[in-house]
Design an enzyme around this catalytic site. Structure first.
Site, PDB file in Angstrom:
ATOM      1  N   HIS A  61     -90.561 -30.221  64.549  1.00 31.68           N
ATOM      2  CA  HIS A  61     -91.103 -29.234  63.807  1.00 31.68           C
ATOM      3  C   HIS A  61     -90.915 -29.158  62.542  1.00 31.68           C
ATOM      4  CE1 HIS A  61     -90.840 -27.384  68.219  1.00 31.68           C
ATOM      5  NE2 HIS A  61     -91.931 -28.251  68.172  1.00 31.68           N
ATOM      6  N   TYR A 130     -78.727 -21.862  64.701  1.00 36.81           N
ATOM      7  CA  TYR A 130     -79.326 -22.605  63.280  1.00 36.81           C
ATOM      8  C   TYR A 130     -79.399 -21.574  62.492  1.00 36.81           C
ATOM      9  CZ  TYR A 130     -83.863 -22.938  65.161  1.00 36.81           C
ATOM     10  OH  TYR A 130     -84.996 -22.893  65.959  1.00 36.81           O
ATOM     11  N   ASP A 166     -95.493 -29.196  72.257  1.00 38.19           N
ATOM     12  CA  ASP A 166     -95.039 -30.311  71.583  1.00 38.19           C
ATOM     13  C   ASP A 166     -95.596 -31.672  72.203  1.00 38.19           C
ATOM     14  OD1 ASP A 166     -91.527 -28.939  71.177  1.00 38.19           O
ATOM     15  OD2 ASP A 166     -93.650 -28.706  70.175  1.00 38.19           O
TER      16      ASP A 166
END
Ligand SMILES: Cc1cn([C@H]2C[C@H](O)[C@@H](COP(=O)(O)OP(=O)(O)O[C@H]3O[C@H](C)C(=O)[C@H](O)[C@H]3O)O2)c(=O)[nH]c1=O
Length: 180
Positions: A61, A130, A166
């Site tokens: 992504h 993250y 995805d």
């Protein structure tokens, strides 16, 4: 802490200093001054946390107009983390870096804005945490198919589990074609 350069410009592996004792361990997962002095001068505006089971693959992504720099780590379990150069104007276009990040090696990866990012899970479960340098803009999201033949990423798993979104991502060639 130790900084390891990779084949992709600006993409670093970070090995934080780990303080172990009979209770367990302590580490600083981010320190603005130390990371800036190491060449990662970034301001984070969003922290994310996803949990995935073994065999899951999330990615690849990126965000187009609001590209996110990401400081990524596996706070639980083990993942194979990938940064890919999707910029046709870049000398390293079509190249990628893959690193195993885990709660054993405590490694992080710094991925500057503009790269595509994804990971697959190697352990029974993995917590992926993250920090991002821009906010999430769903309408701005783009991606590249995990099995793109030009990137030819050597994922260390077979038959990964991906979201329908995805699985429908374009190839790098199609992405570059529409970028012109
Ligand atoms: C990314 C994101 C998602 N969401 C919501 C949207 C969906 O309802 C749900 C799952 O989203 P998605 O399937 O896009 O999540 P991932 O597949 O983990 O996406 C991430 O996967 C790869 C590894 C990345 O590098 C990106 O950070 C990000 O694209 O969380 C939010 O509310 N905020 C967010 O910042």
């Amino acid at each position: 802490m130790k900084i390891i350069e990779t084949a992709l410009p600006g993409v670093f592996i970070i090995e934080p200093t780990v303080f172990g004792d009979e209770r367990g361990f302590f580490l600083e997962s981010f320190h603005a001054e130390r990371y800036r002095d190491a060449g990662m001068d970034m301001a984070f505006v969003q922290d994310n946390h996803s949990r995935s089971r073994k065999g899951v693959l999330r990615g690849l992504h990126f965000q187009r107009l609001h590209p996110q720099g990401k400081l990524v780590r596996a706070s639980r379990g083990s993942i194979f983390d990938v940064a890919a150069d999707i910029d046709p104007a870049s000398p390293s276009f079509g190249q990628y870096v893959g690193v195993t990040l885990s709660d054993e090696n405590h490694r992080q990866m710094w991925i500057p804005p503009g790269y595509a990012h994804g990971f697959c899970v190697l352990s029974e479960v993995a917590d992926f945490e993250y920090k991002c340098t821009d906010l999430y803009y769903p309408e701005d999201e783009g991606g590249v198919l995990w099995s793109d033949p030009d990137l030819n990423i050597q994922w260390p798993i077979t038959e990964p589990l991906l979201s329908a979104k995805d699985l429908a991502l374009p190839s790098l060639a199609d992405l570059a074609k529409h970028a012109r």
